[in-house]
Scaffold this motif. Structure first.
Motif, short mmCIF file in Angstrom:
data_model
loop_
_atom_site.label_atom_id
_atom_site.label_comp_id
_atom_site.label_asym_id
_atom_site.label_seq_id
_atom_site.Cartn_x
_atom_site.Cartn_y
_atom_site.Cartn_z
N UNK A 64 4.80 8.64 3.06
CA UNK A 64 4.04 8.94 1.86
C UNK A 64 4.44 8.01 0.73
N UNK A 65 3.57 7.63 -0.05
CA UNK A 65 3.80 6.88 -1.36
C UNK A 65 3.97 5.15 -0.85
N UNK A 66 3.99 4.77 0.33
CA UNK A 66 3.93 3.49 0.38
C UNK A 66 2.99 3.09 1.55
N UNK A 67 2.25 3.83 2.27
CA UNK A 67 0.96 3.59 3.11
C UNK A 67 0.07 4.28 2.51
N UNK A 68 -1.06 3.45 2.70
CA UNK A 68 -2.66 4.23 2.25
C UNK A 68 -3.37 3.82 3.40
N UNK A 69 -4.02 5.09 3.92
CA UNK A 69 -5.25 5.10 4.99
C UNK A 69 -6.50 5.01 4.44
N UNK A 70 -7.45 4.47 4.62
CA UNK A 70 -8.71 4.27 4.24
C UNK A 70 -9.77 3.86 5.17
#
Length: 122
Positions: A64-70
């Motif tokens: 959390x806060x480091x990875x972003x899923x899209x």
């Protein structure tokens, strides 16, 4: 034949970034929830992040806060932007997707990609 193909893994120094992609191809009706999973040597596979077709996301506490899923539904593609990588993130990353197929009767199966290696050097 439905396939999931990942790309974007590699070797990166600690603190660096990588972006993974996962594309679903073949004949199907829809792609529902998609997710990224990882397995480090000697450890069990763990869920990293998931995203529904409507864009609702969920993350493991460790990312959390480091990875972003899209995802881009028009391209049947999911992404994982990974920032501030640490050696603890080193693992084989695999994508999974629940894909609906069928004509008169619908079937929903969980498909998996072949995995891509992410190595973070200290």
């Amino acid at each position: 034949q439905v396939q999931l193909v990942e790309s974007g893994g590699g070797l990166v120094p600690a603190g660096g970034s990588l972006k993974l992609s996962c594309t679903a191809s073949g004949s199907f009706l829809s792609v529902n929830t998609m997710g990224w999973y990882r397995q480090a040597p000697g450890k069990q596979r763990e869920a990293v992040a998931t995203i529904t077709s409507g864009g609702i996301t969920n993350y493991a506490d460790s990312v959390k806060g480091r990875f972003t899923i899209s995802r881009d539904n028009a391209k049947n593609t999911m992404y994982l932007q990974m920032n501030s990588l640490s050696p603890e993130d080193t693992a084989v990353y695999s994508c999974s997707a629940r894909i609906v197929t069928g004509t008169t009767k619908l079937y929903a199966y969980d498909y998996w990609g072949q995995g891509t290696q992410v190595t973070v050097s200290s």
